[in-house]
Write a protein that holds these residues in place. Structure first.
Motif, PDB file in Angstrom:
ATOM      1  N   UNK A 446       0.832  -1.204   0.000  1.00 30.03           N
ATOM      2  CA  UNK A 446       0.000   0.000   0.000  1.00 30.03           C
ATOM      3  C   UNK A 446       0.868   1.257   0.000  1.00 30.03           C
ATOM      4  N   UNK A 447       1.949   1.239   0.773  1.00 27.63           N
ATOM      5  CA  UNK A 447       2.850   2.389   0.831  1.00 27.63           C
ATOM      6  C   UNK A 447       3.493   2.649  -0.523  1.00 27.63           C
ATOM      7  N   UNK A 448       3.888   1.573  -1.213  1.00 29.86           N
ATOM      8  CA  UNK A 448       4.480   1.725  -2.535  1.00 29.86           C
ATOM      9  C   UNK A 448       3.499   2.362  -3.511  1.00 29.86           C
ATOM     10  N   UNK A 454      -0.367   5.700  -7.019  1.00 28.96           N
ATOM     11  CA  UNK A 454      -1.278   4.610  -7.388  1.00 28.96           C
ATOM     12  C   UNK A 454      -1.174   4.229  -8.867  1.00 28.96           C
ATOM     13  N   UNK A 455       0.036   4.243  -9.392  1.00 26.85           N
ATOM     14  CA  UNK A 455       0.221   3.863 -10.792  1.00 26.85           C
ATOM     15  C   UNK A 455       0.424   2.352 -10.911  1.00 26.85           C
ATOM     16  N   UNK A 456      -0.347   1.728 -11.796  1.00 28.22           N
ATOM     17  CA  UNK A 456      -0.130   0.345 -12.199  1.00 28.22           C
ATOM     18  C   UNK A 456      -0.087   0.368 -13.717  1.00 28.22           C
ATOM     19  N   UNK A 457       1.102   0.183 -14.296  1.00 22.85           N
ATOM     20  CA  UNK A 457       1.273   0.377 -15.739  1.00 22.85           C
ATOM     21  C   UNK A 457       2.099  -0.756 -16.347  1.00 22.85           C
ATOM     22  N   UNK A 458       1.720  -1.141 -17.555  1.00 19.68           N
ATOM     23  CA  UNK A 458       2.437  -2.178 -18.308  1.00 19.68           C
ATOM     24  C   UNK A 458       2.527  -1.729 -19.762  1.00 19.68           C
ATOM     25  N   UNK A 459       3.717  -1.814 -20.338  1.00 20.98           N
ATOM     26  CA  UNK A 459       3.894  -1.502 -21.757  1.00 20.98           C
ATOM     27  C   UNK A 459       4.124  -2.752 -22.592  1.00 20.98           C
ATOM     28  N   UNK A 460       4.823  -3.723 -22.017  1.00 18.48           N
ATOM     29  CA  UNK A 460       5.087  -4.970 -22.724  1.00 18.48           C
ATOM     30  C   UNK A 460       5.290  -6.067 -21.678  1.00 18.48           C
ATOM     31  N   UNK A 461       5.782  -7.229 -22.124  1.00 20.31           N
ATOM     32  CA  UNK A 461       5.918  -8.364 -21.211  1.00 20.31           C
ATOM     33  C   UNK A 461       7.183  -8.313 -20.364  1.00 20.31           C
ATOM     34  N   UNK A 463       8.231  -5.726 -18.197  1.00 17.98           N
ATOM     35  CA  UNK A 463       8.262  -4.955 -16.952  1.00 17.98           C
ATOM     36  C   UNK A 463       6.849  -4.594 -16.493  1.00 17.98           C
ATOM     37  N   UNK A 464       6.759  -4.322 -15.198  1.00 12.12           N
ATOM     38  CA  UNK A 464       5.514  -3.864 -14.580  1.00 12.12           C
ATOM     39  C   UNK A 464       5.860  -2.713 -13.648  1.00 12.12           C
ATOM     40  N   UNK A 465       5.119  -1.625 -13.781  1.00 11.55           N
ATOM     41  CA  UNK A 465       5.266  -0.535 -12.817  1.00 11.55           C
ATOM     42  C   UNK A 465       4.178  -0.672 -11.773  1.00 11.55           C
ATOM     43  N   UNK A 466       4.595  -0.747 -10.521  1.00  6.28           N
ATOM     44  CA  UNK A 466       3.658  -0.816  -9.409  1.00  6.28           C
ATOM     45  C   UNK A 466       4.041   0.280  -8.434  1.00  6.28           C
TER      46      UNK A 466
END
Length: 548
Positions: A446-448, A454-461, A463-466
């Protein structure tokens, strides 16, 4: 529709941000339209929209009486049709499926309607709204695509039925693996090679697969009927052969067949245990409180390996960690390619044993533990091996790939073992245990999120931004689609809503991933159901994750 036209007329020539006034619900003649989010400027991610069309207007109500797997495939097929229809319309985008048929949110069925979830790039001249162009897009162009994608007379129904029946066949084949004592099944006439390293399409004119007679089994598919192919037995199976003869190609087809594939893919009658996890060396990754004692112990300076953590794992440490993490996540099968493995994790030959005493070597190689995984933990392992014959001592089945043809050489391998006995010494204890279940700190997640807006983003397979962290996922070869990673991030979001420590993360994610898993998610069209093995694999690579 008139309300939408009126709102657009009102904001004509206004600043682009005025599009935010369009958010809401609009009733067209034969569907309801929802604008859920609007982009802040022409270069921001496209606006999220939904269209709901009642079953009675589609002549597709019969789909509601079909199995859950048939419906999953039908939703996938409709998404593909929508993508094809919108291909020449730059402003309209849907989450386009690849070769795998996943449980996606681009198209959702419920009791009342078919719901399409997609994105629209709202037009502008610079940063100025051009209402006439937007009105034409939303009230003329877009409705045509929606109607054609959701009405029986516009759909190739025979093709759709084949699409759906192929999925039901694959599900039925996969359900028979355990009772037949198999880890995987590769049907005769399957096409294993892919078009290129960056393409998942089948290679034209490739040699069709044919099972060796000794390994041939028959399985029953409800639509295709009786299928003959190679059964990969439970236990320890080696794939051997010279370079460029198809060893890794066979492994890649098997590893990707934890998912169903579209008709004509070449892998549409290859099925694999859906818990199978491919592991490899991954230098530099993080490790959180993993018990590595079955493979690594007696480190210099007395460092404990029963709860091992590092932000910069070596090849052997990373592969041992991945193995333990996979078992913790519920994997019953492991897939390993020698080419992507740490050599000192895989084997320590007789000469190296003579040079370096066991008391000076912290690593117990997999060759000395693999039979214990099979015998004591019921874990099956499929290995591609071209350089180490010591694994022949523990292999139950040996398959040679020769000119892309599979040959059962198990009997020959046993003769080799007898005539060329190994002189290396067995290392490690005679017992092995499952890794302990680690707890995850929900508050840290939750802190992250909060720190990262509150970004949750994906551009390709890859990496993941959390929140504030970008997670490197280049080593995860079994992720079939970026939308699975997007769903992983939102599963973590759900977990983070609780307080304190989650005692069993794998079990918690398994409970979230039930048949209606998407109902707890946002109304996004770019989510696809992942496996628990992938959810945990990504979580284990989050550098700021807090395990204990």
């Amino acid at each position: 529709m008139q309300l939408l036209e009126a709102k657009l007329h009102k904001i004509d020539r206004h600043n682009y941000r005025s599009y935010s006034s369009l958010r809401g619900e609009y009733q067209f003649v034969d569907f309801d339209f929802f604008i859920d989010t609007t982009q802040a400027d022409p270069f921001a991610p496209a606006s999220r929209v939904r269209a709901r069309r009642k079953w009675s207007l589609t002549d597709l109500e019969w789909l509601k009486d079909q199995s859950a797997d048939y419906q999953r495939a039908a939703r996938d097929f409709i998404a593909r049709q929508f993508a094809d229809l919108a291909q020449q319309i730059n402003e309209i985008q849907i989450d386009r499926p690849g070769q795998a048929i996943l449980d996606r949110t681009a198209v959702v069925f419920d009791e009342e309607a078919i719901e399409l979830r997609f994105r629209i790039n709202l037009p502008a001249d610079g940063r100025t709204i051009i209402a006439k162009k937007t009105t034409n897009l939303l009230t003329y162009t877009m409705p045509k695509v929606i109607r054609r994608a959701t009405i029986a007379r516009e759909l190739p129904l025979d093709e759709m039925k084949r699409h759906c029946e192929t999925v039901e066949d694959q599900v039925a084949l996969r359900s028979q693996l355990k009772e037949k004592g198999l880890m995987a099944f590769v049907a005769d006439e399957s096409i294993l090679p892919r078009l290129a390293g960056n393409s998942d399409l089948p290679m034209p004119d490739a040699v069709p697969f044919v099972s060796p007679e000794n390994l041939a089994v028959t399985l029953e598919a409800p639509h295709k009927g009786t299928l003959r192919g190679m059964g990969v037995p439970l236990g320890i199976t080696m794939i051997v052969g010279g370079g460029f003869h198809g060893k890794s190609t066979l492994l890649n087809a098997i590893e990707n067949s934890v998912y169903d594939h579209i008709p004509g893919d070449g892998r549409d009658y290859i099925v694999t245990d859906d818990t199978a996890s491919k592991i490899r060396a991954e230098d530099g990754r993080c490790v959180h409180k993993v018990d590595l004692t079955p493979y690594i112990s007696n480190l210099p300076m007395g460092k404990d390996t029963s709860s091992f953590s590092t932000q910069n794992a070596s090849g052997s440490t990373s592969q041992a960690s991945w193995l333990q993490e996979s078992l913790e996540a519920g994997a019953q099968s492991l897939l390993i390619d020698e080419d992507t493995s740490a050599s000192n994790f895989m084997i320590r030959d007789e000469r190296m044993q003579s040079l370096i005493a066991k008391s000076d070597e912290p690593i117990t190689p997999l060759v000395d533990r693999i039979s214990l995984l099979r015998d004591q933990l019921n874990i099956s392992v499929l290995l591609v091996m071209g350089g180490s014959g010591d694994y022949l001592d523990v292999a139950d089945t040996v398959i040679q790939m020769h000119n892309y043809e599979a040959v059962d050489v198990t009997a020959k391998a046993r003769e080799v073992v007898k005539s060329h006995p190994t002189r290396r010494q067995l290392e490690g204890s005679e017992e092995i245990r499952r890794p302990r279940t680690r707890k995850i700190n929900r508050s840290a997640l939750q802190t992250m999120l909060e720190d990262g807006k509150f970004r949750i983003q994906v551009k390709d397979k890859t990496s993941l931004r959390f929140g504030r962290e970008f997670i490197d996922l280049q080593a995860l070869e079994q992720v079939a689609d970026p939308s699975q990673l997007h769903a992983v991030g939102w599963l973590w979001f759900q977990l983070a809503q609780g307080k304190g420590w989650e005692k069993n993360p794998s079990k918690a994610f398994q409970q979230m991933l039930h048949d209606d898993w998407f109902k707890m998610m946002p109304n996004y069209g770019d989510l696809a159901k992942p496996r628990v093995v992938e959810v945990m694999a990504v979580l284990n690579r989050m550098r700021a994750a807090d395990f204990k």
